[in-house]
Design an enzyme around this catalytic site. Structure first.
Site, PDB file in Angstrom:
ATOM      1  N   HIS A  75       0.843  -1.208   0.000  1.00  0.00           N
ATOM      2  CA  HIS A  75       0.000   0.000   0.000  1.00  0.00           C
ATOM      3  C   HIS A  75       0.873   1.251   0.000  1.00  0.00           C
ATOM      4  O   HIS A  75       1.456   1.617   1.016  1.00  0.00           O
ATOM      5  CB  HIS A  75      -0.914   0.005   1.234  1.00  0.00           C
ATOM      6  CG  HIS A  75      -1.937   1.095   1.223  1.00  0.00           C
ATOM      7  ND1 HIS A  75      -3.289   0.869   1.369  1.00  0.00           N
ATOM      8  CD2 HIS A  75      -1.820   2.434   1.083  1.00  0.00           C
ATOM      9  CE1 HIS A  75      -3.947   2.007   1.319  1.00  0.00           C
ATOM     10  NE2 HIS A  75      -3.073   2.983   1.156  1.00  0.00           N
ATOM     11  N   HIS A  77       1.213   5.326  -2.154  1.00  0.00           N
ATOM     12  CA  HIS A  77       0.690   6.287  -3.144  1.00  0.00           C
ATOM     13  C   HIS A  77       1.888   6.846  -3.906  1.00  0.00           C
ATOM     14  O   HIS A  77       2.501   7.830  -3.478  1.00  0.00           O
ATOM     15  CB  HIS A  77      -0.078   7.409  -2.449  1.00  0.00           C
ATOM     16  CG  HIS A  77      -1.287   6.932  -1.702  1.00  0.00           C
ATOM     17  ND1 HIS A  77      -2.577   7.143  -2.145  1.00  0.00           N
ATOM     18  CD2 HIS A  77      -1.409   6.230  -0.544  1.00  0.00           C
ATOM     19  CE1 HIS A  77      -3.437   6.599  -1.283  1.00  0.00           C
ATOM     20  NE2 HIS A  77      -2.756   6.036  -0.305  1.00  0.00           N
ATOM     21  N   GLN A 170      -9.611   9.623  -4.684  1.00  0.00           N
ATOM     22  CA  GLN A 170      -9.276  10.284  -3.416  1.00  0.00           C
ATOM     23  C   GLN A 170     -10.375  11.209  -2.893  1.00  0.00           C
ATOM     24  O   GLN A 170     -10.622  11.282  -1.693  1.00  0.00           O
ATOM     25  CB  GLN A 170      -7.978  11.085  -3.589  1.00  0.00           C
ATOM     26  CG  GLN A 170      -7.565  11.930  -2.401  1.00  0.00           C
ATOM     27  CD  GLN A 170      -7.125  11.109  -1.201  1.00  0.00           C
ATOM     28  OE1 GLN A 170      -6.012  10.643  -1.147  1.00  0.00           O
ATOM     29  NE2 GLN A 170      -8.019  10.929  -0.221  1.00  0.00           N
ATOM     30  N   HIS A 228      -9.862   2.085   0.620  1.00  0.00           N
ATOM     31  CA  HIS A 228      -9.523   2.832   1.836  1.00  0.00           C
ATOM     32  C   HIS A 228     -10.810   2.854   2.660  1.00  0.00           C
ATOM     33  O   HIS A 228     -11.794   3.483   2.250  1.00  0.00           O
ATOM     34  CB  HIS A 228      -9.116   4.266   1.502  1.00  0.00           C
ATOM     35  CG  HIS A 228      -7.706   4.427   1.023  1.00  0.00           C
ATOM     36  ND1 HIS A 228      -7.236   3.852  -0.118  1.00  0.00           N
ATOM     37  CD2 HIS A 228      -6.662   5.132   1.558  1.00  0.00           C
ATOM     38  CE1 HIS A 228      -5.953   4.181  -0.275  1.00  0.00           C
ATOM     39  NE2 HIS A 228      -5.579   4.955   0.727  1.00  0.00           N
ATOM     40  N   GLU A 231     -11.037   5.060   7.466  1.00  0.00           N
ATOM     41  CA  GLU A 231      -9.764   5.644   7.928  1.00  0.00           C
ATOM     42  C   GLU A 231     -10.072   6.910   8.720  1.00  0.00           C
ATOM     43  O   GLU A 231      -9.905   8.045   8.258  1.00  0.00           O
ATOM     44  CB  GLU A 231      -8.844   5.958   6.743  1.00  0.00           C
ATOM     45  CG  GLU A 231      -7.445   6.373   7.200  1.00  0.00           C
ATOM     46  CD  GLU A 231      -6.547   6.854   6.066  1.00  0.00           C
ATOM     47  OE1 GLU A 231      -7.021   6.985   4.931  1.00  0.00           O
ATOM     48  OE2 GLU A 231      -5.363   7.120   6.348  1.00  0.00           O
ATOM     49  N   ASP A 327       2.428   3.296   2.933  1.00  0.00           N
ATOM     50  CA  ASP A 327       1.387   4.263   2.568  1.00  0.00           C
ATOM     51  C   ASP A 327       1.973   5.499   1.881  1.00  0.00           C
ATOM     52  O   ASP A 327       1.569   5.835   0.779  1.00  0.00           O
ATOM     53  CB  ASP A 327       0.553   4.666   3.792  1.00  0.00           C
ATOM     54  CG  ASP A 327      -0.826   5.213   3.447  1.00  0.00           C
ATOM     55  OD1 ASP A 327      -1.198   5.190   2.254  1.00  0.00           O
ATOM     56  OD2 ASP A 327      -1.544   5.638   4.370  1.00  0.00           O
TER      57      ASP A 327
HETATM   58  N1  17E Z   1      -5.199   9.313   1.037  1.00  0.00           N
HETATM   59  C1  17E Z   1      -6.006   8.797   1.982  1.00  0.00           C
HETATM   60  O1  17E Z   1      -7.236   8.874   1.854  1.00  0.00           O
HETATM   61  N2  17E Z   1      -5.475   8.193   3.042  1.00  0.00           N
HETATM   62  C2  17E Z   1      -4.167   8.107   3.193  1.00  0.00           C
HETATM   63  N3  17E Z   1      -3.660   7.507   4.256  1.00  0.00           N
HETATM   64  C3  17E Z   1      -3.318   8.658   2.201  1.00  0.00           C
HETATM   65  C4  17E Z   1      -3.883   9.254   1.137  1.00  0.00           C
HETATM   66  C5  17E Z   1      -1.855   8.574   2.353  1.00  0.00           C
HETATM   67 FE   FE2 Z   2      -3.502   5.070   1.489  1.00  0.00          FE
END
Ligand code: 17E
Ligand code: FE2
Length: 436
Positions: A75, A77, A170, A228, A231, A327
């Site tokens: 994982h 980006h 995103q 995702h 989070e 990440d």
């Molecule tokens: N974008 C997101 O939604 N969550 C993350 N941890 C990162 C980017 C790095």
């Molecule tokens: Fe991520």
């Protein structure tokens, strides 16, 4: 002997291109093997034996060092790596400020910008023993520049590193009228995995619908899923249960991954217990990102302050597949890091409190074997006769020692070729000599 050998006859008949002598293999469920020789021909492991009597064009004496399958970054980006501070620093340290900064930075993206940063990072990763990578590419931006760049990079590097690209919206798929189409277009362009971000959709209902839509797309295009998911520290963020429900209904099971799931750490135990039973039924994969989770989460807490890392130890104890990701490396969400997966495993040991001997070994598996399962790449991963000769050599006694020292691999071998070698730094001591 090299391919420039003056004795072509031996070159033609030689059984191996490369022999690694006297390396100890990591045997995941057992320990480490006695020193063994590995013979490699045409990029494939063709022999593993206590003592290969033949010789090869090239031989390395490993003198008891560890031979491990390569690290896997499950994982990251790659579209945002190496942009920390552009256009500004993340002062609050939250996920949400990171998303806003990235929204501004991505206005200036172009293909070369993304490709150059991604290639630099992949090279750094490979030097540190990573030969398999799953990267997210933000597809909630006009032009799909990040996606196109990462698809080109994926195809360009495939001789030395395997890259999977996730189409990751995103900003959410319902927050802008174009985003739903962009996600599907990304799959038509060749993204390997469908992503999502249900906890950042505008409403709970949008979040639920986004998960259903992601599953429909994955089935239509025969792709993996990596969402995702939850989070956030909000104990009411419950999209994991929606992912589970869809995984059960579609039978997609182990083709599905829930990344982050940090809210799982805040759920009450009665609910978490019920959920754990469902998870065992579905066999979905989890990815925790200990470096990022411990820094981005807990930001709205005073004290006690939550760790914000999903229930890694309990998932592992229940036989559910978990891997660890880095990440981010130097981006709006995390300004530190070099990409080293042993840093990630080391942090995992700490924040997940996995300090028992088996638990430390489990953390090593979370950056190697478990991640191969998540990426659905088990067929080309592992040190076995008949598999691609992709492996790393570590000057460590065992997995615990590798995590403790976070050592750089002495050699990185990809598809039979030595692509990186590191000589350890030597520190001279000029202080008092105690005679030991
Ligand atoms: N974008 C997101 O939604 N969550 C993350 N941890 C990162 C980017 C790095
Ligand atoms: Fe991520």
């Amino acid at each position: 002997m090299t391919s420039q050998s003056p004795i072509p006859h031996q070159f033609i008949t030689s059984q191996y291109d490369l022999i690694l002598r006297r390396g100890k293999l990591i045997l995941f469920d057992i320990g480490e093997s006695e020193p063994l020789d590995i013979g490699i021909k045409d990029g494939i492991i063709t022999a593993i034996s206590p003592n290969l009597s033949e010789s090869a064009h090239q031989e390395l004496d490993l003198a008891g060092k560890l031979i491990s399958p390569p690290f896997i970054e499950s994982h990251i980006h790659l579209d945002s790596v190496l942009t920390a501070g552009e256009p500004r620093w993340n002062q609050s340290g939250t996920l949400f400020e990171g998303i806003e900064i990235w929204r501004d930075r991505k206005l200036t993206l172009n293909l070369d910008d993304v490709k150059n940063r991604a290639l630099r990072m992949l090279q750094e990763q490979a030097k540190q023993g990573i030969l398999f990578v799953r990267t997210h590419a933000d597809v909630s931006a006009a032009g799909l520049i990040a996606l196109q760049a990462l698809l080109e990079v994926r195809d360009r590097v495939r001789d030395w590193i395997s890259v999977q690209v996730v189409a990751f919206p995103q900003d959410g798929i319902y927050s802008h009228p174009d985003n739903l189409n962009l996600l599907e277009q990304a799959l038509e362009m060749g993204a390997d995995v469908v992503g999502g971000i249900p906890h950042y959709e505008l409403t709970r209902e949008d979040g639920v619908n986004s998960v259903k839509h992601i599953f429909a797309l994955a089935q239509k295009y025969h792709r993996l899923i990596d969402i995702h998911c939850d989070e956030i520290d909000d104990d009411q963020s419950r999209f994991l249960e929606v992912v589970v429900a869809e995984a059960i209904k579609t039978g997609m099971g182990n083709k599905v991954t829930a990344s982050h799931t940090t809210a799982f750490a805040s759920y009450n135990n009665a609910y978490a217990y019920k959920l754990m039973g469902f998870l065992k039924r579905t066999q979905i994969n989890f990815i925790a990102n200990p470096l990022i989770n411990i820094t981005l989460q807990g930001r709205t807490d005073t004290y006690p302050k939550r760790r914000g890392v999903t229930r890694v130890k309990e998932l592992w104890q229940n036989g559910i597949n978990v891997s660890f990701g880095h990440d981010c490396v130097q981006d709006p969400w995390y300004s530190l890091g070099t990409g080293n997966m042993l840093d990630v495993a080391h942090m995992g040991v700490h924040v997940c409190q996995m300090t028992g001997r088996d638990e430390v070994n489990a953390c090593y598996e979370m950056v190697t074997r478990n991640a191969a399962k998540t990426l659905d790449m088990e067929d080309k991963y592992g040190i076995e006769v008949g598999k691609p000769a992709s492996l790393i050599v570590l000057a460590a006694r065992d997995r615990y020692d590798a995590i403790r020292t976070r050592i750089q691999p002495s050699y990185v071998i990809s598809q039979g070729k030595i692509i990186a070698a590191t000589t350890p730094a030597e520190t001279k001591w000029y202080g008092e000599d105690y005679g030991f």
